[in-house]
Design an enzyme around this catalytic site. Sequence first.
Site, short mmCIF file in Angstrom:
data_model
loop_
_atom_site.label_atom_id
_atom_site.label_comp_id
_atom_site.label_asym_id
_atom_site.label_seq_id
_atom_site.Cartn_x
_atom_site.Cartn_y
_atom_site.Cartn_z
CE LYS A 1 -3.65 -2.06 2.82
NZ LYS A 1 -4.67 -1.89 3.87
CG ASN B 1 -13.56 3.16 9.68
OD1 ASN B 1 -13.18 3.25 8.51
ND2 ASN B 1 -13.47 4.17 10.52
CB SER C 1 -2.03 7.01 8.72
OG SER C 1 -3.00 6.46 9.57
CE LYS D 1 -3.01 -4.60 9.78
NZ LYS D 1 -3.49 -3.69 8.71
#
Length: 421
Positions: A101, A228, A355, A113
């Site tokens: 990503k 979400n 982010s 992660k």
Amino acid sequence: MSTTIKEEKETASLLDSTQVVIKEALDKLGYSEEVFELLKEPLRMLTVRIPIKMDDNTTKIFTGYRAQHNDAVGPTKGGIRFHPEVDEEEVKALSMWMSLKCGIVNLPYGGGKGGIICDPRQMSIGELERLSRGYVRAISQIVGPTKDIPAPDVYTNSQIMAWMMDEYSRIREHDSPGFITGKPLVLGGSHGREKATAQGVTICIEEAAKRKGIELKGARIIVQGFGNAGSFLAKFMHDAGAKVIGISDAYGAIYNQDGLDIDYLLDKRDSFGTVTTLFDHTITNQELLEQDCDILVPAAISNQITKENAHLIKAQIVVEAANGPTTLEATKILTERNVLLVPDVLASSGGVTVSYFEWVQNNQGYYWEDEEVQTKLKALLVNSFNQIYEMSETRKVDMRLAAYMVGVRKMAEASIFRGWV
Ligand code: GLU
């Protein structure tokens, strides 16, 4: 819920299939076997055991993980999930997807992660706070604003980020907003972070619809999952004039060809995205995927579109808002059937992109308006979509392989320049 748990047990194969596509992408780009050897697993994987005092005065030991895939480009970055089915293989695969990503959107990060095996739905607020703080203490040596920057993921939110940031700041004895992203606005969060994943999916839907000549106004959309990403997305699509005809949660799905009342559903959903339990007539998640629609958005869990049901999908466009919802065999079947598949590593990159904006704002101590965030997010994701679409056309590869090729390039180059391979 039983299907959810069963499906998520497939995580070992998630890592295998990620490795298969990374290998294929590196081969197509002409990189050596050594580059694949370096990138096929995370560089670091920390397992921690966290003792937590529960409300009934017993002590429970929780297991947590943090994987750091590759930090050649910059610090690693990626969310932390709280879920009973988290395991080591899953966290590894997810950290590799984060690398992809970040490569796709051209962010100065590698992938990371984290996860804790727990069921936040069964825990009190106090227990969740102690667990969040305990996890930060356990991993504090390997994380930090220039090392590895966590964020929210499945069943974690801005409150959990706030506790974690506070714990980290106490350990370091100075305010460290850049340690973690997805924080509340008052603690250095960014405008637009909460809705960012859905915003990114929306941008991908708009671009894919253009390519397929589908008018978004009036288009029939099914969204699997109402967490979400799924809930914000249903709202954005509804507001854009599309017809959201199906949604689901972990317990079932509701479907209506005339369109659902999204505002009502948003009002009724609980904080874990559960809403279908309020309805007498529901169908299964699998049945929902096979209903007639123009655009299908799997926004729930992995391994939902497989070789068993890929030929039954009626949508012309599938946009993967979840991580890993479509298997490699199913990707092949959909591509052969001329379904435009927008892969997870592109479609769900809106979250990490905002982010990144949050971290930049923390580092400079100067904050942006929502509009600035939106404009920058759109520019980056449209550009990434175009690059991947073009790669898929010119190299005659499916969209997933094209996305991996775009995503892995910078990391491979950076590793070579550093002299690692
Ligand atoms: N957990 C999100 C993801 O899987 C966001 C990660 C981040 O913001 O760093 O992309």
